[in-house]
Design a protein around this motif. Structure first.
Motif, PDB file in Angstrom:
ATOM      1  N   LEU A  22       7.872  -8.271 -17.417  1.00 36.91           N
ATOM      2  CA  LEU A  22       9.047  -8.823 -16.743  1.00 36.91           C
ATOM      3  C   LEU A  22       8.825  -8.881 -15.241  1.00 36.91           C
ATOM      4  O   LEU A  22       9.199  -9.865 -14.580  1.00 36.91           O
ATOM      5  N   TRP A  23       8.192  -7.860 -14.696  1.00 38.07           N
ATOM      6  CA  TRP A  23       7.946  -7.867 -13.250  1.00 38.07           C
ATOM      7  C   TRP A  23       6.799  -8.787 -12.852  1.00 38.07           C
ATOM      8  O   TRP A  23       6.755  -9.282 -11.728  1.00 38.07           O
ATOM      9  N   TRP A  24       5.887  -9.092 -13.780  1.00 38.67           N
ATOM     10  CA  TRP A  24       4.913 -10.151 -13.485  1.00 38.67           C
ATOM     11  C   TRP A  24       5.608 -11.508 -13.436  1.00 38.67           C
ATOM     12  O   TRP A  24       5.209 -12.395 -12.673  1.00 38.67           O
ATOM     13  N   VAL A  61       3.289  -0.878  -9.675  1.00 42.00           N
ATOM     14  CA  VAL A  61       2.002  -1.466  -9.283  1.00 42.00           C
ATOM     15  C   VAL A  61       2.136  -2.971  -9.089  1.00 42.00           C
ATOM     16  O   VAL A  61       1.603  -3.549  -8.130  1.00 42.00           O
ATOM     17  N   VAL A  62       2.868  -3.621  -9.985  1.00 37.38           N
ATOM     18  CA  VAL A  62       3.098  -5.066  -9.862  1.00 37.38           C
ATOM     19  C   VAL A  62       3.835  -5.381  -8.563  1.00 37.38           C
ATOM     20  O   VAL A  62       3.477  -6.315  -7.832  1.00 37.38           O
ATOM     21  N   VAL A  63       4.853  -4.592  -8.258  1.00 32.98           N
ATOM     22  CA  VAL A  63       5.597  -4.778  -7.012  1.00 32.98           C
ATOM     23  C   VAL A  63       4.661  -4.668  -5.813  1.00 32.98           C
ATOM     24  O   VAL A  63       4.707  -5.482  -4.885  1.00 32.98           O
ATOM     25  N   ALA A  64       3.791  -3.665  -5.824  1.00 34.24           N
ATOM     26  CA  ALA A  64       2.870  -3.453  -4.707  1.00 34.24           C
ATOM     27  C   ALA A  64       1.928  -4.640  -4.523  1.00 34.24           C
ATOM     28  O   ALA A  64       1.686  -5.093  -3.393  1.00 34.24           O
ATOM     29  N   LEU A  65       1.397  -5.169  -5.619  1.00 30.94           N
ATOM     30  CA  LEU A  65       0.430  -6.263  -5.543  1.00 30.94           C
ATOM     31  C   LEU A  65       1.042  -7.569  -5.053  1.00 30.94           C
ATOM     32  O   LEU A  65       0.347  -8.404  -4.457  1.00 30.94           O
ATOM     33  N   THR A  66       2.328  -7.765  -5.295  1.00 33.34           N
ATOM     34  CA  THR A  66       2.971  -9.030  -4.914  1.00 33.34           C
ATOM     35  C   THR A  66       3.660  -8.978  -3.545  1.00 33.34           C
ATOM     36  O   THR A  66       4.221  -9.994  -3.109  1.00 33.34           O
ATOM     37  N   ALA A  88       0.833  -1.202   0.000  1.00 34.79           N
ATOM     38  CA  ALA A  88       0.000   0.000   0.000  1.00 34.79           C
ATOM     39  C   ALA A  88       0.868   1.254   0.000  1.00 34.79           C
ATOM     40  O   ALA A  88       0.543   2.255  -0.654  1.00 34.79           O
ATOM     41  N   GLY A  89       1.997   1.204   0.703  1.00 34.49           N
ATOM     42  CA  GLY A  89       2.900   2.351   0.746  1.00 34.49           C
ATOM     43  C   GLY A  89       3.481   2.681  -0.615  1.00 34.49           C
ATOM     44  O   GLY A  89       3.642   3.856  -0.971  1.00 34.49           O
ATOM     45  N   VAL A  90       3.803   1.635  -1.403  1.00 34.61           N
ATOM     46  CA  VAL A  90       4.333   1.861  -2.747  1.00 34.61           C
ATOM     47  C   VAL A  90       3.297   2.560  -3.623  1.00 34.61           C
ATOM     48  O   VAL A  90       3.615   3.498  -4.361  1.00 34.61           O
ATOM     49  N   VAL A  91       2.038   2.126  -3.529  1.00 40.17           N
ATOM     50  CA  VAL A  91       0.978   2.738  -4.332  1.00 40.17           C
ATOM     51  C   VAL A  91       0.812   4.206  -3.968  1.00 40.17           C
ATOM     52  O   VAL A  91       0.732   5.083  -4.845  1.00 40.17           O
ATOM     53  N   ALA A 100       9.942   9.253 -20.503  1.00 38.86           N
ATOM     54  CA  ALA A 100       9.877   7.883 -21.023  1.00 38.86           C
ATOM     55  C   ALA A 100      10.201   6.863 -19.933  1.00 38.86           C
ATOM     56  O   ALA A 100       9.573   5.804 -19.844  1.00 38.86           O
ATOM     57  N   VAL A 101      11.193   7.169 -19.093  1.00 39.78           N
ATOM     58  CA  VAL A 101      11.545   6.276 -17.988  1.00 39.78           C
ATOM     59  C   VAL A 101      10.407   6.232 -16.965  1.00 39.78           C
ATOM     60  O   VAL A 101      10.047   5.174 -16.447  1.00 39.78           O
ATOM     61  N   GLN A 102       9.810   7.385 -16.664  1.00 42.54           N
ATOM     62  CA  GLN A 102       8.695   7.434 -15.715  1.00 42.54           C
ATOM     63  C   GLN A 102       7.514   6.605 -16.200  1.00 42.54           C
ATOM     64  O   GLN A 102       6.853   5.929 -15.404  1.00 42.54           O
ATOM     65  N   ASP A 103       7.232   6.630 -17.520  1.00 46.08           N
ATOM     66  CA  ASP A 103       6.117   5.863 -18.070  1.00 46.08           C
ATOM     67  C   ASP A 103       6.308   4.368 -17.859  1.00 46.08           C
ATOM     68  O   ASP A 103       5.334   3.623 -17.683  1.00 46.08           O
ATOM     69  N   ARG A 104       7.542   3.916 -17.870  1.00 47.84           N
ATOM     70  CA  ARG A 104       7.808   2.499 -17.665  1.00 47.84           C
ATOM     71  C   ARG A 104       7.859   2.145 -16.178  1.00 47.84           C
ATOM     72  O   ARG A 104       7.584   1.007 -15.798  1.00 47.84           O
ATOM     73  N   LEU A 105       8.220   3.108 -15.357  1.00 42.37           N
ATOM     74  CA  LEU A 105       8.268   2.883 -13.914  1.00 42.37           C
ATOM     75  C   LEU A 105       6.881   2.629 -13.316  1.00 42.37           C
ATOM     76  O   LEU A 105       6.701   1.745 -12.476  1.00 42.37           O
ATOM     77  N   LEU A 106       5.899   3.416 -13.734  1.00 42.78           N
ATOM     78  CA  LEU A 106       4.598   3.434 -13.081  1.00 42.78           C
ATOM     79  C   LEU A 106       3.923   2.064 -12.998  1.00 42.78           C
ATOM     80  O   LEU A 106       3.602   1.581 -11.904  1.00 42.78           O
ATOM     81  N   PRO A 107       3.688   1.364 -14.124  1.00 41.47           N
ATOM     82  CA  PRO A 107       3.004   0.063 -14.021  1.00 41.47           C
ATOM     83  C   PRO A 107       3.848  -1.005 -13.331  1.00 41.47           C
ATOM     84  O   PRO A 107       3.306  -1.896 -12.664  1.00 41.47           O
TER      85      PRO A 107
END
Length: 452
Positions: free
Chosen positions: A420-422, A364-369, A336-339, A354-361
């Motif tokens: 990749l993070w999934w 979210v994967v990190v937060a969910l796992t 929850a803190g990451v979100v 461009a780097v920020q656009d790839r960071l955002l989703p």
């Protein structure tokens, strides 16, 4: 030494017992967090400072930091195996032998570190090239890696000395050293990168100086304790060899885990400079969260080792169950803190859209796992504390065998950094199954001052 039968009664602890476990876990875990996050915080500080030099510099740091962490982290058994071995002797009431065990681990760390310095410095260009770093990022990666290699012996000595103190149920001293080391590292990085104009080389030198300062403080603490309890400090070849043999299963386990992270970085590198730059930030945050969860596991290593050394399998079971509950709760809170912190994280590390656009989703994967990660890291620590290294080794190898083809398929199937993070999430799920089954079996409950 004996194995507790798998059919031993598992009584549900009452409220007073749970409170006692909670106090013990908190007393060890909170200070342990500070020492565990020292290296990820070093890398995060480097990323925040170097990131504003430019995307090629941050991409170079991403490759070099991953290689450096691999060179060092495969020997994390110097901390984990030492913690378990020392804690067992503490539980058995033999403090001089406990410290002697730790001193052997420190000598082993120094020897391994000396070899790694030369190997890493010489192989730096080839290693960076093997990662497929771009022409713009490669020179920065080589520069950072060669300088930072000088700090490898210090990092390994810190591992071993920290293991001694944790086994002695002291996690406060590592906290104080880690806080001081991080402050020195951050200050030196700013001064050398920008004040002295050394660029990425200044970041590497600042980190090396801070790491050696931490190692010297740890050595002073261990030497003082050894003299107080009459434990010898001279090298004991038999003891050093025994420490090495005890660490082999954990070395295999850690090699497999580092292979997972190296594969992730190699795949991200081939996706492009923006992807590897974003991956470096996500990996740094993931590592920080992992070490936060592992703080509970460190408490587990010390507590479980002590209980099994004293022959108390029932308390070991109860402590394990309570720590898993803590791990799940911590994972939920951290996710929850990451979100919530995403809007602050993105501009902190890079201004490249461009780097920020790839960071955002990917965040979210990190937060969910994170809740799954909570179970994995805590049970990993419990089984390490019990000396169950062989099982952890082969379970991690099996996980790697499933994860690798999935990760390598990402560039072909698409999905970019998020996919990749999934794949990393799949790795965590597999680990949760393997360590969960082992914990339920009770086969890790082996008592005695030494686990054969």
């Amino acid at each position: 030494m004996h194995h507790a039968p798998a059919s031993s009664p598992r009584s549900r602890p009452d409220r007073r017992t749970r409170r006692r476990h909670d106090r013990e876990i908190v007393a060890l875990a909170l200070p342990a967090f500070g020492s565990l996050v020292a290296e990820p915080l070093f890398v995060l500080a480097d990323s925040a400072i170097v990131g504003h030099l430019g995307t090629p510099e941050l991409a170079g740091l991403g490759v070099a930091a991953s290689l450096l962490m691999t060179a060092v982290s495969v020997f994390v058994f110097l901390a984990y195996a030492t913690t378990a071995a020392v804690a067992r002797r503490v539980g058995a009431g033999d403090l001089p032998a406990a410290i002697r065990q730790g001193v052997d681990g420190i000598w082993l760390a120094a020897g391994i570190g000396a070899v790694l310095v030369a190997a890493t410095a010489l192989a730096a260009p080839a290693l960076v090239d093997a990662f497929g770093a771009s022409a713009s990022a490669a020179p920065h990666a080589v520069t950072y890696l060669r300088i930072s290699a000088l700090g490898i012996p210090a990092m390994l000595v810190v591992f071993a000395a920290t293991g001694v103190l944790r086994g002695l149920q002291d996690t406060r001293t590592p906290l104080y050293v880690a806080v001081a080391g991080f402050a020195v590292n951050a200050g030196l990085n700013v001064a050398l990168v920008y004040g002295a104009g050394l660029g990425i080389a200044g970041s590497a030198w600042g980190t090396v100086i801070a790491q050696w300062g931490m190692a010297l403080v740890y050595l002073a603490v261990v030497v003082r304790g050894a003299r107080r309890h009459g434990a010898p400090l001279r090298p004991d070849l038999a003891g050093i060899r025994a420490s090495g043999r005890a660490g082999v299963p954990l070395l295999i386990r850690t090699l497999a885990l580092r292979a997972v992270l190296l594969i992730a970085t190699a795949v991200a590198t081939r996706l492009g400079d923006e992807e590897i730059a974003a991956h470096q930030v996500v990996l740094g945050i993931w590592s920080l969260l992992a070490f936060a969860l592992d703080a509970i596991a460190i408490a587990g290593q010390a507590i479980i080792g002590r209980y099994l050394g004293a022959g108390d399998t029932e308390r070991a079971r109860q402590a394990c169950r309570r720590m898993v509950q803590w791990g799940v709760a911590a994972g939920v809170v951290l996710g929850a803190g990451v979100v919530v912190a995403r809007p602050l994280i993105l501009p902190l590390f890079t201004s490249d859209a461009a780097v920020q656009d790839r960071l955002l989703p990917a965040l979210v994967v990190v937060a969910l796992t994170e809740p799954v990660a909570g179970v994995v890291f805590v049970l990993d620590g419990v089984l390490m504390g019990a000396g169950d290294g062989p099982y952890l080794a082969w379970a991690m190898v099996a996980t790697l065998a499933v994860y690798a083809p999935v990760a390598f398929a990402v560039p072909v199937l698409g999905g970019g950094l998020t996919a990749l993070w999934w794949a990393m999430g799949l790795m965590l799920a597999l680990r949760a199954v393997t360590v969960g089954l082992r914990a339920r079996s009770g086969r890790w409950l082996v008592t005695g001052a030494v686990r054969a």
